[in-house]
Design a protein around this motif. Sequence first.
Motif, PDB file in Angstrom:
ATOM      1  N   ASN A  62       2.318  -8.213   8.308  1.00 19.94           N
ATOM      2  CA  ASN A  62       2.847  -9.468   7.753  1.00 19.94           C
ATOM      3  C   ASN A  62       3.870  -9.218   6.656  1.00 19.94           C
ATOM      4  OD1 ASN A  62       1.122 -11.002   9.427  1.00 19.94           O
ATOM      5  ND2 ASN A  62      -0.546 -10.686   7.980  1.00 19.94           N
ATOM      6  N   GLY A  63       4.734  -8.222   6.856  1.00 25.86           N
ATOM      7  CA  GLY A  63       5.788  -7.927   5.898  1.00 25.86           C
ATOM      8  C   GLY A  63       5.353  -7.068   4.724  1.00 25.86           C
ATOM      9  N   THR A  64       4.069  -6.734   4.659  1.00 24.80           N
ATOM     10  CA  THR A  64       3.560  -5.912   3.564  1.00 24.80           C
ATOM     11  C   THR A  64       3.485  -4.455   4.012  1.00 24.80           C
ATOM     12  OG1 THR A  64       2.268  -7.757   2.702  1.00 24.80           O
ATOM     13  CG2 THR A  64       1.623  -5.547   1.993  1.00 24.80           C
ATOM     14  N   ILE A  65       4.027  -3.568   3.193  1.00 21.30           N
ATOM     15  CA  ILE A  65       4.048  -2.139   3.487  1.00 21.30           C
ATOM     16  C   ILE A  65       2.957  -1.458   2.678  1.00 21.30           C
ATOM     17  CG2 ILE A  65       5.408  -0.025   3.330  1.00 21.30           C
ATOM     18  CD1 ILE A  65       7.909  -1.929   3.263  1.00 21.30           C
ATOM     19  N   THR A  66       2.100  -0.699   3.369  1.00 18.82           N
ATOM     20  CA  THR A  66       1.054   0.072   2.704  1.00 18.82           C
ATOM     21  C   THR A  66       1.170   1.522   3.150  1.00 18.82           C
ATOM     22  OG1 THR A  66      -0.401  -1.864   2.770  1.00 18.82           O
ATOM     23  CG2 THR A  66      -1.436   0.276   2.318  1.00 18.82           C
ATOM     24  N   GLU A  67       1.338   2.418   2.199  1.00 20.48           N
ATOM     25  CA  GLU A  67       1.426   3.837   2.555  1.00 20.48           C
ATOM     26  C   GLU A  67       0.033   4.381   2.835  1.00 20.48           C
ATOM     27  OE1 GLU A  67       3.729   7.939   1.411  1.00 20.48           O
ATOM     28  OE2 GLU A  67       3.793   6.274  -0.017  1.00 20.48           O
ATOM     29  N   VAL A  68      -0.059   5.235   3.854  1.00 22.67           N
ATOM     30  CA  VAL A  68      -1.308   5.906   4.193  1.00 22.67           C
ATOM     31  C   VAL A  68      -1.084   7.414   4.081  1.00 22.67           C
ATOM     32  CG1 VAL A  68      -2.172   4.067   5.691  1.00 22.67           C
ATOM     33  CG2 VAL A  68      -0.824   5.894   6.679  1.00 22.67           C
ATOM     34  N   GLU A  69      -2.133   8.110   3.731  1.00 27.91           N
ATOM     35  CA  GLU A  69      -2.050   9.562   3.600  1.00 27.91           C
ATOM     36  C   GLU A  69      -2.086  10.208   4.982  1.00 27.91           C
ATOM     37  OE1 GLU A  69      -4.516  13.262   1.581  1.00 27.91           O
ATOM     38  OE2 GLU A  69      -4.864  11.232   0.850  1.00 27.91           O
TER      39      GLU A  69
END
Length: 138
Positions: A123-130
């Motif tokens: 939904n347009g939100t960027i979340t970085e993952v390891e």
Amino acid sequence: MTISFAAGTRQLIVEHAYACHPEESCGLLAGSGNGDVQRAFPTTNILHSSTNYTIDPKQHLAAIREADQDEMEIVGVFHSHPHTAGYPSVTDVSLAPDPTWLYVLVGMEDYESPTVRGFRIQNGTITEVELEFEESNT
């Protein structure tokens, strides 16, 4: 959350970025459903652009079929940013097709030392993952 990648996968993704440079590289990621990536499928960027990509539809279908044969599914996509950092652009966010996918970006801002980062785009939100890459024994 940490996503594990099979041995050799990071090298394959980065080599594809170098091979396509100065255009954006692209490809698909496959896994068995536990969230980890077991295979990368480098594909052709049919746009031949340094700022955007579209995966060749025939190669996309071939990757789906090959993943299915190995009891895997497509779990994400990777592409490079040939001249900038590995972070989703406005275009990447607007074109993100699946909120459950992993989006891996190769940042080639420093050509000699590219970065490989992973993200979820929902939904347009960027979340970085390891990302954790298994080492190759070769």
